[in-house]
Design a protein around this motif. Structure first.
Motif, PDB file in Angstrom:
ATOM      1  N   PRO A 161       0.828  -1.213   0.000  1.00  0.00           N
ATOM      2  CA  PRO A 161       0.000   0.000   0.000  1.00  0.00           C
ATOM      3  C   PRO A 161       0.861   1.260   0.000  1.00  0.00           C
ATOM      4  CG  PRO A 161      -0.599  -1.475   1.813  1.00  0.00           C
ATOM      5  CD  PRO A 161       0.626  -2.024   1.188  1.00  0.00           C
ATOM      6  N   GLN A 162       0.312   2.321  -0.469  1.00  0.00           N
ATOM      7  CA  GLN A 162       1.005   3.607  -0.523  1.00  0.00           C
ATOM      8  C   GLN A 162       0.917   4.309   0.835  1.00  0.00           C
ATOM      9  OE1 GLN A 162       2.803   5.002  -3.103  1.00  0.00           O
ATOM     10  NE2 GLN A 162       2.582   2.919  -3.909  1.00  0.00           N
ATOM     11  N   PRO A 163       2.050   4.853   1.327  1.00  0.00           N
ATOM     12  CA  PRO A 163       2.022   5.605   2.585  1.00  0.00           C
ATOM     13  C   PRO A 163       0.987   6.729   2.530  1.00  0.00           C
ATOM     14  CG  PRO A 163       4.280   5.195   1.926  1.00  0.00           C
ATOM     15  CD  PRO A 163       3.399   4.753   0.775  1.00  0.00           C
ATOM     16  N   GLY A 164       0.331   6.947   3.686  1.00  0.00           N
ATOM     17  CA  GLY A 164      -0.654   8.020   3.789  1.00  0.00           C
ATOM     18  C   GLY A 164      -2.068   7.598   3.419  1.00  0.00           C
ATOM     19  N   THR A 165      -2.237   6.355   2.956  1.00  0.00           N
ATOM     20  CA  THR A 165      -3.568   5.887   2.586  1.00  0.00           C
ATOM     21  C   THR A 165      -4.167   5.056   3.720  1.00  0.00           C
ATOM     22  OG1 THR A 165      -2.769   3.827   1.607  1.00  0.00           O
ATOM     23  CG2 THR A 165      -2.860   5.765   0.144  1.00  0.00           C
ATOM     24  N   ALA A 166      -5.468   4.823   3.657  1.00  0.00           N
ATOM     25  CA  ALA A 166      -6.139   3.977   4.635  1.00  0.00           C
ATOM     26  C   ALA A 166      -5.562   2.563   4.586  1.00  0.00           C
ATOM     27  CB  ALA A 166      -7.643   3.960   4.380  1.00  0.00           C
ATOM     28  N   ALA A 167      -5.223   2.097   3.390  1.00  0.00           N
ATOM     29  CA  ALA A 167      -4.634   0.757   3.256  1.00  0.00           C
ATOM     30  C   ALA A 167      -3.271   0.704   3.959  1.00  0.00           C
ATOM     31  CB  ALA A 167      -4.504   0.378   1.780  1.00  0.00           C
ATOM     32  N   TRP A 168      -2.506   1.779   3.875  1.00  0.00           N
ATOM     33  CA  TRP A 168      -1.212   1.848   4.551  1.00  0.00           C
ATOM     34  C   TRP A 168      -1.404   1.778   6.074  1.00  0.00           C
ATOM     35  CZ3 TRP A 168       3.699   1.068   3.764  1.00  0.00           C
ATOM     36  CH2 TRP A 168       4.645   1.586   4.638  1.00  0.00           C
ATOM     37  N   GLU A 169      -2.351   2.537   6.597  1.00  0.00           N
ATOM     38  CA  GLU A 169      -2.640   2.522   8.029  1.00  0.00           C
ATOM     39  C   GLU A 169      -3.075   1.123   8.484  1.00  0.00           C
ATOM     40  OE1 GLU A 169      -2.151   4.978  10.371  1.00  0.00           O
ATOM     41  OE2 GLU A 169      -1.150   6.003   8.717  1.00  0.00           O
ATOM     42  N   ALA A 170      -3.874   0.445   7.684  1.00  0.00           N
ATOM     43  CA  ALA A 170      -4.310  -0.916   8.003  1.00  0.00           C
ATOM     44  C   ALA A 170      -3.121  -1.871   7.997  1.00  0.00           C
ATOM     45  CB  ALA A 170      -5.376  -1.381   7.013  1.00  0.00           C
ATOM     46  N   HIS A 171      -2.213  -1.688   7.037  1.00  0.00           N
ATOM     47  CA  HIS A 171      -0.995  -2.489   6.965  1.00  0.00           C
ATOM     48  C   HIS A 171      -0.148  -2.303   8.232  1.00  0.00           C
ATOM     49  CE1 HIS A 171       2.713  -4.178   5.282  1.00  0.00           C
ATOM     50  NE2 HIS A 171       3.319  -3.033   5.542  1.00  0.00           N
ATOM     51  N   LEU A 172       0.037  -1.044   8.659  1.00  0.00           N
ATOM     52  CA  LEU A 172       0.811  -0.759   9.866  1.00  0.00           C
ATOM     53  C   LEU A 172       0.120  -1.329  11.108  1.00  0.00           C
ATOM     54  CD1 LEU A 172       1.964   2.913   9.236  1.00  0.00           C
ATOM     55  CD2 LEU A 172       3.287   0.813   8.914  1.00  0.00           C
ATOM     56  N   ALA A 173      -1.201  -1.214  11.174  1.00  0.00           N
ATOM     57  CA  ALA A 173      -1.953  -1.733  12.321  1.00  0.00           C
ATOM     58  C   ALA A 173      -1.807  -3.250  12.423  1.00  0.00           C
ATOM     59  CB  ALA A 173      -3.424  -1.338  12.222  1.00  0.00           C
ATOM     60  N   GLU A 174      -1.789  -3.922  11.288  1.00  0.00           N
ATOM     61  CA  GLU A 174      -1.615  -5.380  11.285  1.00  0.00           C
ATOM     62  C   GLU A 174      -0.238  -5.746  11.840  1.00  0.00           C
ATOM     63  OE1 GLU A 174      -1.215  -9.027   8.096  1.00  0.00           O
ATOM     64  OE2 GLU A 174      -2.339  -7.245   7.504  1.00  0.00           O
ATOM     65  N   GLY A 175       0.783  -5.021  11.421  1.00  0.00           N
ATOM     66  CA  GLY A 175       2.131  -5.256  11.940  1.00  0.00           C
ATOM     67  C   GLY A 175       2.214  -4.970  13.434  1.00  0.00           C
ATOM     68  N   ASN A 176       1.576  -3.897  13.858  1.00  0.00           N
ATOM     69  CA  ASN A 176       1.568  -3.544  15.276  1.00  0.00           C
ATOM     70  C   ASN A 176       0.908  -4.638  16.110  1.00  0.00           C
ATOM     71  OD1 ASN A 176       1.882  -1.549  17.523  1.00  0.00           O
ATOM     72  ND2 ASN A 176      -0.347  -1.670  17.495  1.00  0.00           N
ATOM     73  N   ALA A 177      -0.188  -5.191  15.623  1.00  0.00           N
ATOM     74  CA  ALA A 177      -0.923  -6.226  16.357  1.00  0.00           C
ATOM     75  C   ALA A 177      -0.093  -7.493  16.538  1.00  0.00           C
ATOM     76  CB  ALA A 177      -2.225  -6.548  15.640  1.00  0.00           C
ATOM     77  N   LYS A 178       0.856  -7.735  15.662  1.00  0.00           N
ATOM     78  CA  LYS A 178       1.679  -8.942  15.729  1.00  0.00           C
ATOM     79  C   LYS A 178       2.922  -8.778  16.605  1.00  0.00           C
ATOM     80  CE  LYS A 178       0.297 -10.572  11.159  1.00  0.00           C
ATOM     81  NZ  LYS A 178       0.757 -10.778   9.780  1.00  0.00           N
ATOM     82  N   GLN A 179       3.258  -7.533  16.963  1.00  0.00           N
ATOM     83  CA  GLN A 179       4.480  -7.310  17.739  1.00  0.00           C
ATOM     84  C   GLN A 179       4.267  -7.645  19.205  1.00  0.00           C
ATOM     85  OE1 GLN A 179       6.641  -3.799  17.023  1.00  0.00           O
ATOM     86  NE2 GLN A 179       6.585  -4.054  14.827  1.00  0.00           N
ATOM     87  N   ALA A 180       5.357  -7.969  19.867  1.00  0.00           N
ATOM     88  CA  ALA A 180       5.317  -8.319  21.291  1.00  0.00           C
ATOM     89  C   ALA A 180       4.836  -7.144  22.120  1.00  0.00           C
ATOM     90  CB  ALA A 180       6.711  -8.727  21.755  1.00  0.00           C
ATOM     91  N   ARG A 181       4.141  -7.457  23.179  1.00  0.00           N
ATOM     92  CA  ARG A 181       3.707  -6.465  24.157  1.00  0.00           C
ATOM     93  C   ARG A 181       4.502  -6.723  25.432  1.00  0.00           C
ATOM     94  NH1 ARG A 181       1.566  -4.331  20.237  1.00  0.00           N
ATOM     95  NH2 ARG A 181      -0.656  -3.989  19.981  1.00  0.00           N
TER      96      ARG A 181
END
Length: 171
Positions: free
Chosen positions: A5-25
């Motif tokens: 996805p292109q940075p700054g788009t809703a798809a980009w934000e969803a991509h980042l959120a997916e990565g965030n959800a997989k990272q250790a807490r």
């Protein structure tokens, strides 16, 4: 081939959120080292632990360590205090049912006689709070916390904040 996805788009934000959800807490605790005018150290007696502890507690989701310490001090002791410099941060390895943790200790400075006279538990999580000589305070703490508190007390004497792993200086 998947298109990124292109940075700054809703798809980009969803991509980042997916990565965030997989990272250790990490669990995070934030304690504060307070002294009275005689140099004694404030400890609290939690109702859910056998040993004494430093005042403070666990951070909530998306709460900074300093904000967690301020909130816990207010809730448990009715104390509004300035949180000073970082004395140490300790990476605590997984133990028992618990995942690893980052444990911060901040300098709370010296409480005034007025503040110490009115200090008492404000909620059900604490049964007591008391000042102890540094030596006696360390004796009251469980080994893991004792190692961390020892390093925090040493940091008060001028050395910078310490990075610890399981209460031991690293590096």
């Amino acid at each position: 081939m998947t298109t990124r996805p292109q940075p700054g788009t809703a798809a980009w934000e969803a991509h980042l959120a997916e990565g965030n959800a997989k990272q250790a807490r990490k669990r995070v605790s934030a304690d504060v080292l307070f002294r009275d005018e005689g140099g004694r150290v404030l400890l609290v007696k939690p109702t859910y632990k056998e040993a004494w502890d430093l005042p403070g507690g666990m951070a909530e989701a998306n709460e900074s360590p300093q904000d967690a310490a301020r909130r816990e001090l207010s809730e448990e002791l009715g104390l509004t205090a300035q949180i000073g410099r970082l004395l140490c941060v300790d990476w605590v390895a997984p133990h028992g049912p618990w995942d690893d943790q980052l444990a911060f200790i901040f300098d709370g400075g010296t409480l005034t006689p007025e503040a110490t006279a009115n200090l008492h538990p404000q909620d059900h999580e604490l049964s007591a709070c008391e000042f102890f000589s540094p030596y006696e305070a360390l004796r009251q703490l469980p080994p893991r916390t004792r190692r961390r508190a020892t390093q925090a007390l040493e940091a008060l004497t001028g050395q910078g904040a310490q990075y610890l792993e399981n209460g031991q200086a690293s590096g």
